[in-house]
Structure formats: structure tokens, C-alpha cells
Design an enzyme around this catalytic site. Structure first.
Site, PDB file in Angstrom:
ATOM      1  N   ASP A 187       0.860  -0.899  -0.160  1.00 57.41           N
ATOM      2  CA  ASP A 187      -0.030   0.377  -0.320  1.00 57.41           C
ATOM      3  C   ASP A 187       0.951   1.672   0.003  1.00 57.41           C
ATOM      4  OD1 ASP A 187      -1.390  -2.032   0.460  1.00 57.41           O
ATOM      5  OD2 ASP A 187      -2.363  -1.304   2.012  1.00 57.41           O
ATOM      6  N   ASP A 227      -7.675   2.924  12.492  1.00 60.27           N
ATOM      7  CA  ASP A 227      -6.545   3.554  12.559  1.00 60.27           C
ATOM      8  C   ASP A 227      -5.901   4.925  12.008  1.00 60.27           C
ATOM      9  OD1 ASP A 227      -4.916   1.764  13.788  1.00 60.27           O
ATOM     10  OD2 ASP A 227      -4.633   0.503  12.368  1.00 60.27           O
ATOM     11  N   SER A 275      -4.829  -9.285   7.031  1.00 62.00           N
ATOM     12  CA  SER A 275      -4.084  -8.167   7.147  1.00 62.00           C
ATOM     13  C   SER A 275      -3.644  -8.753   8.977  1.00 62.00           C
ATOM     14  CB  SER A 275      -5.140  -7.489   6.660  1.00 62.00           C
ATOM     15  OG  SER A 275      -5.286  -6.410   7.523  1.00 62.00           O
TER      16      SER A 275
END
Lengths: 402, 402, 402, 402
Positions: free
Chosen positions: C16, C126, C178
């Protein structure tokens, strides 16, 4: 009922403690040292108190001025927490007990006493407060609570007791109300108040002017706050105690600070009390006004929990405990930003903050109003609402799907 | 910006929603149904409102009388919890939003609409309250909030917008204050209030008499409470809504129920609001007086937690949530015993309970006073205190031993 | 989409953020500075990370070692509060975010950046944590959250995006889980976990041994606590970070610290997460054991409120707020006495304190047991009970009298 | 010490209550009716208990089966609140006391007794629990607590007391541990446990298998929950009591439900207790798993407050109080949606929910994961974050401006 050599008695000069001095000597065969705490109860209660104590048979009498310390170390911290017991009572008696107990223990240490005594009745909160503080500060000293031991159960019997011993006492056989006074407040119990269906009569109140007799013009007072402490009144800086005195002088003539409540005592019963707290009521209003400016929503909600917890712990006499340290530390952290100026209006029994400002204010005219600004984009609201209400939406969609 | 066929708009007849009707039609190419909630905002706001709506272009106008339901199902439950937002605000606008949203959804279902619209600004709480309720009640309906979409950002531009379309509107280009009224309260924002250093001017207040102009004689009112609900005023039984109306009539002339605060909006900013809640303030005082009689210490402390939680959730628009059901159920359980009579004194802006009684009173003159009784043996107090303060004693003994 | 000159990106070296570097340059026409926080996620994630960042187009790469500071200033304070989110989650990711945000802001100041960027998705917590911290620490800096802006919505599209730009990336097109790792914990989401009716498969867990494969013999570890902080393991004093590392080494082979929960995200939805927190779970158990020894009943109840409040505020990213300061101050006050030794037993996935002692212990064998002692007179209990239950008695007597 | 004609004694058949029967008769010159509560303490304690009671001198012996009622009306409600005392204790003894007290009062009414007696010591919680319940249910009945009155202070003296009166008793002079058992749990105190630095020896535990001796293979159990109540185990529907029995049978061999803690007694001291609650521990884990699925964030946070409050009130014996009714009503409201299935894994002393589902689940794979969906637009997050952190931003901007 022996083995006590010297006892320090919290002595007021009133009928009860006047009788306790000889009673202690006779029943415990011990020396009695009188200790008088000056917490601002008024000169009239202190004049001649030493003579009275000695006349009652005390070997010594120690009068200790606790006024500044009480306000700065007990009242001001409590104010920072916003504590109000059961929504109404400003804790005037409760806050005074720990400092009196502490000073009494200090005298006991100084004179080498092995016991402590107080004149609180067996049905009230004060015995618990005093003795809880004694437990924390002097677990080795014995505690004597004559009211729980003797069988003198009326003013007449106390007067007889003194007369038999030729101890002079100016007290009268009848006293309608039981009162407790200090710089912060005066409380009233008894008499017609014992029926909550009775209104307090005019004789109940001794400090503040009745709202109906108060001036027809409002008066304004400016209060300065620094980190949660009142530091100045009408532009004049004073010590904590002096701030309180000034505000008392200003507020009492306007009838500010009267409350009349039925409260839950710690010992499990209810009691009716009327309280006068003129300056303190102004202080509370000023601090609340500053909180409105400087505390965010989550902090104010949290402070409600701190206030409730602190009110109960102070009322319950838990001053010298880790719980108090913890709740107070939480409140002090929030008070770091509680700085500003408040103008309050006093009129016919009430006080209200009518102007307020703070360098730490989170209020901004720019943000709150209609116009555009850089900080708040109205389109943000949609996203906020969608996420804020997302769980409701999901629940509703689920319910529909079923 | 399409796919909407019919939208129900919460319509007030004011400038904003008058402009929203044509704006919705133009921008969404949809039919607009006006929905007017009668929550006691006053006849003058309802007279001719249907004509106005149709003149603005609405296809239909539904006026729904929600007054009784609002008081009995939204206000009375909230009162049982003792909720007061940030210590001062009696939640007048907050409590009205869920019932309006619910009625609006019902109209939408009835007319087969696929969207809901409101005229709340993008900076306020009401958008969150409305849309949170919509999420819970009608997650399938689209929501349109024109204030977050259009670029009409002043009264002038709205008037121009209407004038261009030949839609009549009596609104003036200047309006100092933004107000929200219902049977419970009226709120005021804007104008000089935007600076918290300004006192509210006399024009702010529209309902209650200024304390200074209020009668020089106090007036007394008797309020009857059953299970936490006000059921009678001065001996006359009324429906919930009528009780409120009666108390409003009595309290407003005495200036009761004015507050002036800076509050934390849910959307993260602060705003200044002045509120008038005459009858509601009397109700709160009456219920608090009954609580004083009937709730024990632990229950009152717990109720403080319920009050705080409920105040925030109502303010935040979380009416149709499990959280609300839970907190309310807790408060209703405590209200089972909240029955009694209260006499309140109204005078120059304030109200105070001066007489109170309850069949469920836990107060007993016998127990609270000095004399002997069967229930409370003063010697019990010693044991209570010893155990109550035992952990302090142990900690202190440990510290000494170290 | 312009006016940004230099942005500091929280860079991990993963797929990412590798794509975010060129995306920022292309879409904002700005310089991108990579910032890598070393919070103990493991050497393999740091090796070559600077090269990767530069290869992606970053102008600089700053790797900052935050391991000691994270444990001492973020994790240890949180441990003092006893915070556990929703009863189970030890806040491993939540506690790391504020320190990373703070260090990122510091880099931004150092390099003169005018914006901050992160690679958090638009559905997670987050993003809220990072940006809430940015709001508090650097309200003047712009924030870019590419995941909320771009339309690259799969790993394939990200790999294509990099391939088109000849940016090397070792990432594979498929990644089941993840994960987020630091010295305290590793979290796992995705894959079969997305159905809460699925058990986590063996591949989910990457750190701790499965309880079934753990040693058949328990292992014991001694932990020393000073004022609420773990200071030594098995008699060896270490820094906070080193204590954690030691305990991780000891606990992971025993399968200690696995949890598998469905939690409420701040953004309104639920998510399934599996967490491994081996050393942290031992720490929590040790601190709880000390609390058992040193905190009185009222303090422990109060601490439950502190724990709940702190867990939510840390989870919600409110680290740099007055609320956090307040709750933490409250917890630190209680930690003053939290000193002692605990022996814990680790066996087949669990840890339990089996021996505990403290110089501040309020437990005393003398008091708790049957025999006589000076401190506790059994006859005191009667009085305690009478007063403790007095309101129940009064209520019952009233009910009978009716 | 007179005026009592007939007393109902909570009788167990053990040494203490065997001696209390004659002691009451001799010291109060009254008839003694034995009352034995069957709360699932085990057949061996009930066999021959009537004969023993009569042999001790009781005029009658009433054995009342309370097992189903205890589980359905005391344990299940408590479970709905999530109450765990001081984070660990599942309240096994605490929950049994109110139902025993209630049944004892019912027997007293039936036999026309004027007093109640129990065999609890003067240092424990149970005396407070029993007598608080008596206060609420039978304020007119006298209460006798022999342990606070007599001077029999050892097992030897009790045995001598019985021997002198020719009352047979199988009890031995030495008994290391003090235990309390019912269908929910068994507690252990005394012996080496009195030093918290001692590990519990193997003889402490009497019900569950030691984790080290438990099967090497995990076992799975399916639990069905309806509105917060366990209604089926492994697909078989049972009454509440039978559910508990089934889960006990399954969990005990795996060593599930052992805890070893130092707890704060209500009477102000700490005590060490080891508890075994096999089936109950599984129940708690199952209900927590359902909560994870069905409660939103605000509701779960609120439930933490309910849990804490309820744990303390049950521990403190406040069952028959308005406080209990209020907190329980709050929890029951939240339990309305607590319906679903949980599969739990039991292995070597622990239990963990590994699969969970609910028709009321707020979790949705669609919402939580990466891909697009209709309900959650990632761009909403920006608005949410901006408003969520707005007060931090304003505070920071203010601080910069200063």
C-alpha cells in the site's frame, strides 16, 4: 474503661463538649486536652473558649487557626472536582471534618495523648468522618465517642450534669436548631425542619438575607479563575480564604446560597438540612462557567463522573484515602486549562454567570456560526452522521431483512 | 442527484424550509410533501402553514399534532432519568427531535416517499439527531440535507431565491436570533449571544418575565407525582401535556427557567444558547424533591450515572437505540416509588421545593433525631465506622510498621 | 488537489505505502518524505526499507526507533489504568498509533513539510487515531488519506499501478490476512476470520505456539512491579521495552496471549480480530495480582471506571486530549502503592498469578482469619450490618405499615 | 437475651450449626427450627441432615429444594449483567445468599417464628448478605448470629460443647479448608492459602481436574442463547439448572473455571479464595461471545458500568434493593437481542468461544471488509474524523495562536 492517660477532645465551647470534659475525666480517669479548630465559625464562638475549657476541667486548651488551610487544601480541591452531594449540598460540613481531624491528631502527637474524643452524636455523619480520618492518620490512638456511651440524652440532663459539678455554662435548656458553621457555610437541622412538609421558618436562616428582603437591584461581581482556583474578586487578588470572605460579604445580602434538602446520611437514614453557602455558591457558578468555555464534551462528561464520585467520598469522610487521591488527580488534570474571568449577577436569592471569557476557550464565534470557516466544512457533517449512526442503520437493516 | 421520486420535508413555514421546497423540486426533480409537526411551538407558527407550503410548491401538507405524545413518551421518560445536559440544559430541542423524526417517517411510509429532508444547518446537533433517528427507523430512505448541499448561505440569498420564483414569504432579511420552540422550551442563539462576554439583552427572552419584572410576592404551586410522572397541578389532574401547560402558565410570569450557557455540540464545537423552560424547571424541581424522600443513598448515586448517560444520549440523538432502552429501564425501575406531593415556591426567577411528602418516604422523624428508637441503636455506629474505615486503618498500620 | 509541497508519509515498505509514494507525487505534485516507525514490528520489515522507499520515489527516508519510548510512555501508562477494550483486547495497535503520529509530526517539522499522509483504509480505526493525533499536534498540516481518495481497490490494481511505473515490489497479488505487529502484539484480520462462525485456522497465528503444541510442563516466571510498572523479570532488572521482550520470549512458547474477538470499531461497524500478545498478557496478570494485594474495595471499583474509560479513549485515538490526561492521572495516583512480586504460571495457553506479595499489601493473615485480633472486633459487624442495611429496613417497615 | 420463642436457623449439618442448635435453646430458651437450603451443594451434605438436626435438638427440619429457582432467578439475571467481582470472581456464594435468606424467611412465616439465625462468622461477607436480605424481607424478625456472641472459638471447643451434651457429630477436630458449595461453584479458603505467597496445593481443589491432568485433546461444546439466557447445550434444551449441570459435567474434567484471588471483603479486609466454577465459566464465555455480535459500542461501554455496579451490589448482599432492580432492568433491556449460538473449546483449564453467530448480529462481512458496499462510503470517514477530533483541533489552534 481505663488505660487512657491523656485524651485530646475536639472542643467547641458548647453544651455538649463542656459536659464531655468532666465526663471523660470521671469515666476514663484521664487528663483532657481541649482542642479548638478555628475554621471560620465566627469570633463569638471563639471568645473566651479557652477559659471555658479550663473551667470545665481541661488541662490545656489549644486553639488552632485552620482557616486558610481549610480553604486552600480542602475546599479549593473539592471545588475543582465540581462535587455537589446529591445534586444540591455543597459539602460545607464534610470538607471541614478532615482538616479538623488532622489538626487534632497533630495536637495529640504534640501533647503525647493516647486517645481522641469528639462530641458527635451516634446518628450522624460526623462521627464517621472524624473516626475514618483518625483511622487513616492515627490508627494507634483510641477513640472515645461519649454520645455513643453515656446516657445523657437531653439538654436538661447535660445542664444538670454540669450544675452538679459546678461547671458554669451559659447554654440554655432549649435550643431549637442544631447548627454547624465555618467560613464556607452554616447548616441548620432540627425544630420544625424535622417534618419535610414544613417550610423552614425565618428563624432557621442566620446568615443570608431572605430573597424577599434582598435588594431590588441586582449586583454584579467579577471573579478571576486560575487553573480551577478563584484568585481574585472584583479585580482584587486575595488568598483563597480571603476570596471566600469577600464573596460571602457580597452574596449573603442577596440571599444567595440557601438550600433546603432531605439528604441521605452515610449511616443509612435521611435527614433534613437547610444550608447557607453564599460565597461558595458564587464560586461554584464561576467555576462551572469556566468549564463551559474550556472543557470539551468528552471531558465534561467524564468530569460528571469525577464530581459524583468525589461528592460521595467527601461526604462519607474518605478524605485520607487512595480513592480521594485518584479522583482529585483526575480533576486537577482537567483544571489545568480552567483559567478565565466571569461576571456573575446576584439577585434575590440567585446567582448566574452572565459574562465569561478564557484564554483557553474552545468556543469560537467563527466556528459556531453560520458563515464559512477553515476549520469546519459543513459537508463533513454527513460523514460524521453516517458513521455515528452506522450501528443503528445496520441494526435496522438487519431487522428489516428478517 | 436523481432517482428520488417523492420526499417528505420537515417543514416549518419559515424562510429556510420555504426555500427548500422549490430547491428540492429543482435539484432532485421530485415531488415534495410538507410535514409539519405540532409540538406546541405556538399557534402563530401553524396558522396558514399549509397554504404557505402549497404556495412554495409542496404537493401536500400534513400537520400532525404530536403534543401529548411528545410530553408523555419523550419528555416524561427523560424526566424520570433526571437528565440535564452538562448540568444545565433541560434538553428541550433534543427531546423533540426523535418524535418529529418518527412522525416524519410515518408520513413517508403513508405517502410512499423514498426520501426525507430537513432544514437543519450543517453545523448543528439537529441534523445528527434527525438523521440518526432516520437511520434507526428507515434505513432504506434517502436523506437530503439541503444546507449541506446548496450554496445559499444567507437570508438575503434565500429571499432572492424565493423572489426569483415568485414564492411569497413574509420573512425579513434580518433576523437576529435563531430560535426553537415547543411546549417544553424555547431556545435562543445568535446575535450578541455569539460573544460569551456579552450578557443576553432583553430582546433575547420571549417567554418568561424578567426576574426583575416578576411579581414581588412569591407564588406557591402544588405538584402531585406518581411513579415519577407529574399527574396533577394544584390538586387538578391533567394529562402530561396539560400539566406542562399549566406549569408553564404559572412559572413563566415569575421568570422561572431561564438559563444562559455555553454548551458542547455533538459535532465538536461549542455554542452559546439561552433557554426558557418555565414549567419544565418546576417539574424537575418537583421530581428531585420526591427523589430526596424516596431514594436511598446507593440508588441516588446510581441515578447520577443514569442521568449523565441519558442526558448525553438524548442530546446526541440516540433515542432509538438499545442504549436508551437500557438506561431508561434503569430509571423506570427507580421511579416505581417516586410518588408524592411537593409544594414549590416561585419567586423572581427561581423555583424551590419548600414542602414535600411521599407514602414511600424513607425519611422518618423518629429515626433521624436525637431520641431513642427501635430501629437505630447508636452503639451500632461504632461497629459501622470500624468496618467502614478498616482498610484505612490497615493501610495506616502497615505504613507505620514499615 | 494542489498547494502541497512536501508530505511526510507513514511508510511501511508494504504494497500500500509503496504505491502511495508515487500516487502522492502524481496527484499532489509534491515531494514525498518516507517515515518509518520502528515500534518493534521486526527486523524483516525494516531491512531494506529505506532502499524500497527511495525506489518508490521518496526523496528521503527517516527510520525512527520508537521502541523504548512506546513501551515506557504509551504502553506502561495504559497498563497502569488496567485498560482492556471490550473486556478482551489489549490495545496493541491502538497504543502504537499516537507515538507514530507524534514522531511523524516531528519529522514533518524537521523537514518543513506541509502535509502528512498515511496508508490506513477508510473503514478502520487507524485513520481516526492518526488523524485525531494530527489534529491535536499539528492542526496546521494538511492530511492526505489516499485510501479514501483513489480508486485502487485491490491488491492487483496496486501491483499494476506499481508495475506501470517500474517500481519494484516483492508483494504478491494474494495476501490472506491483514496483520499489524509491534513489540506488544500482532493482530490478524481477514481470510476465513471474516465469518465469525469460522474458527481461526492454524495459519492465522504467527507468533505464539498453539496451546496444544506448547510444552507439557508449566513454566514459572517472577515479575517485579514498582509503582505499577514492571521493572524486572526473573530477578533481572530491565528497561520497559526489554521487560516486554523477555516476557514475550517466555510466554510465546506456552501459547499465552491469544484472543479471538469480534470488536466494535469506532467507525460504527464490527470486525473480527485475532490477537497475540504474549508478554503483555503476562504483564496484565501480574499487575492485576498486585492490585489484589494493595487496592481497597472502593479504589478497585473506581479503577474499573478508569479502566473502561481509558480503554475506550485509547481505542478511539484520543491520546492527546485532556480526557486522557485526567483518567491517566487518576490511575497513576492509584499506582503509587502498586509495588511487589508476582510468580506466574504459564501453561498451555494460559497464565495465572500463583504467588504474590507486596510491601503495601492490605491483606493480613491475622485479620482475615478466624482468630482474635486487635484490629477487628467481631461484634463490630453487627453495627456495620445494621447501618449498611438500614435503608432496606426502613423501606420494608414502611411497606409493612401501609 | 430472652423474649424469643421460636427461631429458624439456616442449618447445614456441619459442626457449627450442629452446635448452634443447642446453644440457641440454652441461651434464648426458645424452640429451634432447622432450615436446610438445597442449592446443589451435593447429596452427601443432604443425606441424613434431618436426623442430625433433630438429634441436635431442633424441633423440626425443613429441607427446601431451591436449585432451579436459584439458577433461573438469581444466577441467570446476574449473568445478564455480565457481573464479575473485581474482574475475576463469579459470585457463586454471593448469588446463593439472597435466595437462601428468602426461603428462610418463608419458613419463619410458615412456622410462626420470631427470629432468624445463621452460622456465618463475624469476619465474613455472608453475615452481611444474610442480614441485609433479612432487613429487606422481614424487618420485624430478630436476627441471631451466634458467632458474634458466643466464645466458642475453635473446632475443639465446638466438639467439646457437643460432647458435653451427648450430641453426636461426625466432624473431626481438624479441617484445613473452609468451603462453600452450590450448583454453580465451590469456594476454598484457609490452610496454606492464608499466605498469598503460597500456591494452592492439590488438596485445595475438589471439583475440577487439574489442567495438567486434563485430557490432551480439546473438547467442543455448543451453547444456545436466547435473550441472554443459556437454553440449550449441544443442541439439547434444558431448564436453567440442568443447563448448568450439563456444562459442569463437560467443563470440570477439562479443568475449566479455577481462579485463585485475593479479594476485598465488604467488611473492609482482604481474603484469599480459590474458586471452581466450571459450567459457569463456560456460560460467561458464551454470553460474552453473543455480546460481541449483538451490542453496539456505546451499549457495550454502558454494559461495563452495569456489570461493575451489579457485581458490587451482589457481592455486598444488596439483592432486595431498588438499586438491584434498576441495574438489572438496564441489563435485561440489553439482553433482548442476546440470542445466538456459540461453540466453545475447552482445553487444559481454559475455555474460549471459537465460533459464534446470531440473528441479531451487527457484524456484516460486507461492511467490515475492503470492498465497496451500499452502507458505508469510505469518504464519510473524513467528515467523521474531522468532527470527532474537532475539539482537539480547536484547542491546538488556540494554543498556537497564544
Amino acid at each position: 474503661m481505663s488505660e487512657i492517660k491523656k485524651v485530646v477532645l475536639a472542643y467547641s465551647g458548647g453544651l455538649d463538649t463542656s459536659a464531655i470534659v468532666p465526663w471523660l475525666k470521671e469515666n476514663y480517669d484521664c487528663e483532657v486536652v481541649a482542642f479548638v479548630a478555628d475554621v471560620g465559625q465566627g469570633e463569638e464562638e471563639l471568645v473566651g473558649v479557652e477559659e471555658k475549657a479550663l473551667a470545665s476541667g481541661a488541662s490545656e486548651c489549644h486553639i488552632v487557626d485552620l482557616k486558610e488551610e481549610m480553604v486552600s487544601d480542602y475546599i479549593y480541591p473539592t471545588l475543582k472536582t465540581g462535587a455537589i452531594y446529591e445534586g444540591t449540598y455543597l459539602l460545607g460540613t464534610s470538607m471541614a471534618r478532615p482538616i479538623i481531624a488532622k489538626a487534632q491528631v497533630e495536637i495529640a502527637r504534640k501533647v503525647g495523648a493516647d486517645a481522641l474524643a469528639h462530641g458527635c452524636t451516634g446518628k450522624g455523619n460526623d462521627q464517621v468522618r472524624f473516626e475514618s480520618c483518625f483511622s487513616a492518620l492515627a490508627p494507634d490512638l483510641k477513640v472515645i465517642a461519649p454520645w455513643r456511651e453515656w446516657d445523657l440524652s437531653s439538654r436538661e440532663s447535660l445542664l444538670d450534669y454540669l450544675a452538679e459539678r459546678d461547671i458554669p455554662c451559659a447554654a440554655s435548656a432549649t435550643k431549637i436548631y442544631s447548627r454547624d458553621a465555618n467560613a464556607w457555610h452554616i447548616s441548620h437541622e432540627g425544630g420544625e425542619l424535622e417534618d419535610p412538609w414544613n417550610q423552614p421558618s425565618d428563624q432557621v436562616w442566620t446568615w443570608t438575607t431572605a430573597p424577599e428582603q434582598a435588594p431590588d437591584k441586582p449586583e454584579f461581581v467579577a471573579v478571576s479563575v486560575e487553573k480551577g482556583q478563584i484568585v481574585a474578586v472584583n479585580g482584587e487578588r486575595y488568598s483563597p480564604y480571603k476570596c471566600l470572605i469577600e464573596l460571602n460579604k457580597l452574596a449573603a445580602p442577596h440571599g444567595v446560597g440557601r438550600v433546603d434538602i432531605l439528604e441521605n446520611r452515610l449511616v443509612g437514614m435521611k435527614s433534613r438540612g437547610c444550608y447557607e453557602t453564599p460565597g461558595g455558591t458564587v464560586m461554584m457558578a464561576a467555576l462551572q462557567a469556566i468549564d463551559e468555555l474550556v472543557l470539551d464534551k468528552a471531558s465534561r462528561k467524564w468530569k460528571e463522573a469525577l464530581s459524583s464520585e468525589f461528592a460521595h467520598l467527601v461526604y462519607d469522610g474518605r478524605w485520607f484515602t487512595p480513592l480521594k487521591d485518584s479522583v482529585l488527580a483526575g480533576a486537577e488534570a482537567l483544571s489545568e486549562v480552567a483559567t478565565g474571568e466571569v461576571i456573575l449577577k446576584m439577585y434575590k436569592g440567585q446567582v448566574a454567570a452572565v459574562q465569561k471569557q478564557s484564554v483557553n476557550s474552545l468556543y469560537s464565534e467563527d466556528f459556531a456560526t453560520f458563515g464559512e470557516d477553515d476549520v469546519y466544512d459543513q459537508s463533513h457533517a454527513e460523514g460524521f452522521i453516517r458513521l455515528f449512526s452506522l450501528s443503528s442503520r445496520i441494526a435496522a437493516l438487519n431487522a428489516k431483512a428478517k
